[in-house]
Enzyme design. Structure first.
Site, short mmCIF file in Angstrom:
data_model
loop_
_atom_site.label_atom_id
_atom_site.label_comp_id
_atom_site.label_asym_id
_atom_site.label_seq_id
_atom_site.Cartn_x
_atom_site.Cartn_y
_atom_site.Cartn_z
N SER A 68 -8.85 -5.71 5.69
CA SER A 68 -9.23 -6.73 6.68
C SER A 68 -9.50 -6.09 8.04
O SER A 68 -9.82 -6.79 9.01
CB SER A 68 -8.11 -7.75 6.85
N ASP A 84 -3.05 -3.09 -1.14
CA ASP A 84 -4.20 -3.91 -0.72
C ASP A 84 -5.15 -4.22 -1.89
O ASP A 84 -6.08 -5.01 -1.75
CB ASP A 84 -4.96 -3.23 0.42
N GLU A 113 -1.09 1.92 0.84
CA GLU A 113 -2.35 1.15 0.86
C GLU A 113 -2.72 0.58 -0.50
O GLU A 113 -3.52 -0.36 -0.59
CB GLU A 113 -3.48 2.07 1.34
N THR A 157 -0.57 -2.07 11.06
CA THR A 157 -1.79 -1.30 11.29
C THR A 157 -1.84 -1.07 12.79
O THR A 157 -1.06 -1.64 13.53
CB THR A 157 -2.95 -2.17 10.75
N1 GLY Z 1 -3.76 -2.61 5.25
C1 GLY Z 1 -4.30 -3.67 5.98
C2 GLY Z 1 -5.77 -3.78 5.86
O1 GLY Z 1 -6.42 -2.78 5.63
O2 GLY Z 1 -6.32 -4.84 5.96
#
Ligand code: GLY
EC number: 2.3.2.2
Length: 586
Positions: A450, A420, A417, A378
């Site tokens: 997160s 997640d 994504e 990220t």
């Molecule tokens: N893909 C990492 C987060 O959004 O926490």
């Protein structure tokens, strides 16, 4: 202090002495970057330059954040993106705070069992590689929403530097080469990605060579000219949907047409007099940072000292309890009821403290509730302008280079994504996170994040802008930078560079960065029952980007009139772990 009784006495005394002056701790870090009018801190120096240019030309922090977001999509392809999503926390000069959620949504055709085999077990790679891993991207509409609601400049002006960077290319430095090398295996598997990130002869790019991204330049140009419709309703969406269909994905035109950005109230809490504003669900970040801070507020962290067994023990226990809530209670607010009131209640923090023994590690299995992540690529950037408008953005493709796929002709890397989400309750995801029902997959739902773009104010003035990548560790990385400044008196560079620890409930392990704890501290913690692993994967410990306002450190602010005090107004720091990043001010 081997004797548990003596330790208890020390903790009690420490409470009594909690008004003691800030212990000064000096880490081995370079000086933060000092500036008077504005500061931009990103993981890629070219993007930082572009952001500062926008500020110099009279744009505000939101304008700069948009220009940086597009620039990172070109110059930092491991995580910068228009094929992913993220969050923007904004604090305007008048004190108004807000939050834009432009994170990905699950395609309409997704199902809660889509990553499981006939026996109900997760199929390795299905939620991380290729088109089935892709959520509907949000960055383009996120940036446009920020611009129209809070920016001052035209889209064309803000996108122009990124278009130029893609069209003319940029010279690859060591950090860029390392990042491409890291993604090489994944990128080589997709012909459209390989055509961009490898040379025409198929060899990897070398130091000093120029990376040109002509298709991406064309996509950015059409977004610049036509707005988000070029991405969500035009040929770009068509190309992505077609590539998804060809690649066994489930993205459909309607997914793009119906994508929307949410403007939400940031999570707010107060830690020792500082107002913390951070990400609400669908991120767990703000809630869990606040929950941990609320627990820690009951301990005299400053007195107990940085890196001491006593401080680290209560940090671990606060993290252990808070990650149970993260992994079991939180999810997309349009789909689940998030118990935010309870989790942010200082009485709840007190209840947690009452369960923390000063002598003994907790046992994660005993905290298993009735019901029931690790790529790090990220990226986070922090910006403040001359008027005091502050912006914190964390956005992502999830894994490094996302799903590793580029729809032919677009130049746009797509996210993974969907990993997640909880593919199966109780089974760890990419981040090692074991999660529950609240984060189960559903059409149109956003996976729990997160990401924690955070802005802190003191006495109604901006004090700190902070955030980091790091998957499940984003929360503890951001938290540790905050307590390093507020409790341990470090300057912003020291606070970000200081070695880190992490606990996330399950697995029941304390992870420490090399050198984070001395051998005798480790022995003390092991004696309390903590299972400690040194995690030497340097890429997993984040790349924080922070700004401190009004002084280099708290002590500097307190001595504002002394001769040693720094003269600057803004102090910026990029993590020493971020090879290509830079803090730039003017
Ligand atoms: N893909 C990492 C987060 O959004 O926490």
């Amino acid at each position: 202090m081997h004797d548990p009784y003596k330790r208890a006495v020390a903790v009690v005394f420490a409470f009594v002495l909690s008004l003691s002056p800030l212990a000064e701790v000096y880490a081995a870090s370079p000086e933060p970057v000092e500036a008077e009018h504005g500061m931009v801190v990103t993981a890629q120096h070219l993007a930082s330059d572009i952001g500062v240019d926008v500020l110099k030309k009279g744009g505000n922090a939101v304008d700069a954040a948009i220009a940086v977001g597009y620039a990172l999509a070109v110059a930092y392809p491991t995580a910068g993106n228009i094929g992913g999503g993220g969050f923007m926390t904004i604090r305007l000069k008048d004190g108004k705070t807000t939050f834009l959620d432009f994170r990905e949504r699950a395609p309409r055709a997704s199902t809660r069992t889509m990553y499981l085999d006939d026996k109900g077990n997760p199929v390795k790679g299905l939620s991380t590689d290729g088109y089935l891993a892709v959520g509907v991207p949000g960055s383009v509409l996120g940036f446009e929403t920020a611009r129209t609601r809070y920016g001052t400049k035209s889209r064309e002006e803000l996108m122009e530097p990124a278009i130029k960077l893609a069209r003319d290319g940029f010279v690859l430095e060591e950090g860029d080469i390392a990042s491409l090398a890291d993604g090489a295996k994944k990128l080589a598997k997709d012909p459209a990605a390989a055509a961009i990130f490898f040379k025409p002869d198929g060899k990897p790019y070398a130091l000093g060579e120029t990376l040109v991204q002509a298709d991406l330049a064309a996509s950015l140009s059409s977004i610049s000219q036509q707005g988000p419709d070029a991405f969500y309703k035009g040929p770009i969406a068509d190309a992505i949907v077609k590539a998804s269909q060809d690649g066994k994905g489930i993205l459909a035109s309607q997914d793009f047409e119906q994508y929307d950005v949410r403007e939400l109230e940031p999570i707010k809490c107060n830690y020792r007099g500082y107002d913390i504003f951070s990400s609400p669900p669908p991120s767990s970040g703000g809630v869990i940072i606040c929950e941990i801070l609320n627990v820690l507020e009951g301990y005299p962290i400053s007195y107990l000292g940085y890196g001491s067994a006593d401080t680290v023990h209560v940090m671990i226990e606060a993290m252990r309890h808070a990650y149970v809530d993260r992994n079991t209670a939180l999810g997309d607010p349009d789909f689940v009821e998030n118990p935010i009131g309870k989790l942010l209640d200082k009485r709840y923090a007190k209840e947690i403290r009452e369960q923390i023994s000063p002598f003994k590690a907790g046992v994660s299995q005993e905290l298993m509730p009735k019901g029931f992540g690790e790529s790090t690529e990220t990226t986070h950037y922090s910006i403040i302008d001359d008027e005091g408008n502050a912006v914190a953005v964390t956005y992502t493709l999830n894994g490094s280079f996302g799903a590793g796929v580029v729809a032919p002709g677009t130049g746009i890397l797509l996210n993974n994504e969907m990993d997640d989400f909880t593919a199966k309750p109780g089974v760890p995801n990419l981040y090692g996170l074991v999660q529950g029902e609240a984060n189960a997959i559903a059409p149109g739902k956003t996976p729990l994040s997160s990401m924690s773009p955070t802005i802190i104010a003191k006495d109604d003035k901006p004090f700190m802008v902070i955030g980091s990548p790091g998957g499940a560790r984003i929360i503890t990385i951001t938290l540790e930078a905050i307590i390093n400044v507020i409790d341990h008196g470090m300057d912003i560079q020291e606070a970000i560079d200081a070695p880190r620890i992490h606990h996330q409930w399950l697995p029941d392990k304390v992870y420490m960065e090399p050198y984070a704890l001395s051998p005798d501290t480790r022995r003390l913690l092991a004696g309390m029952g903590h299972d400690i692993d040194v995690d030497e994967r340097w890429t997993i410990w984040g790349k924080a980007a922070g700004i401190l306002v009004g002084g280099k450190s708290l002590a500097d602010m307190e001595q504002a009139n002394s001769e040693e005090a720094g003269s600057g107004r803004y102090y910026g720091a990029i993590d020493s772990r971020a090879a290509s990043g830079a803090a730039r001010g003017y």
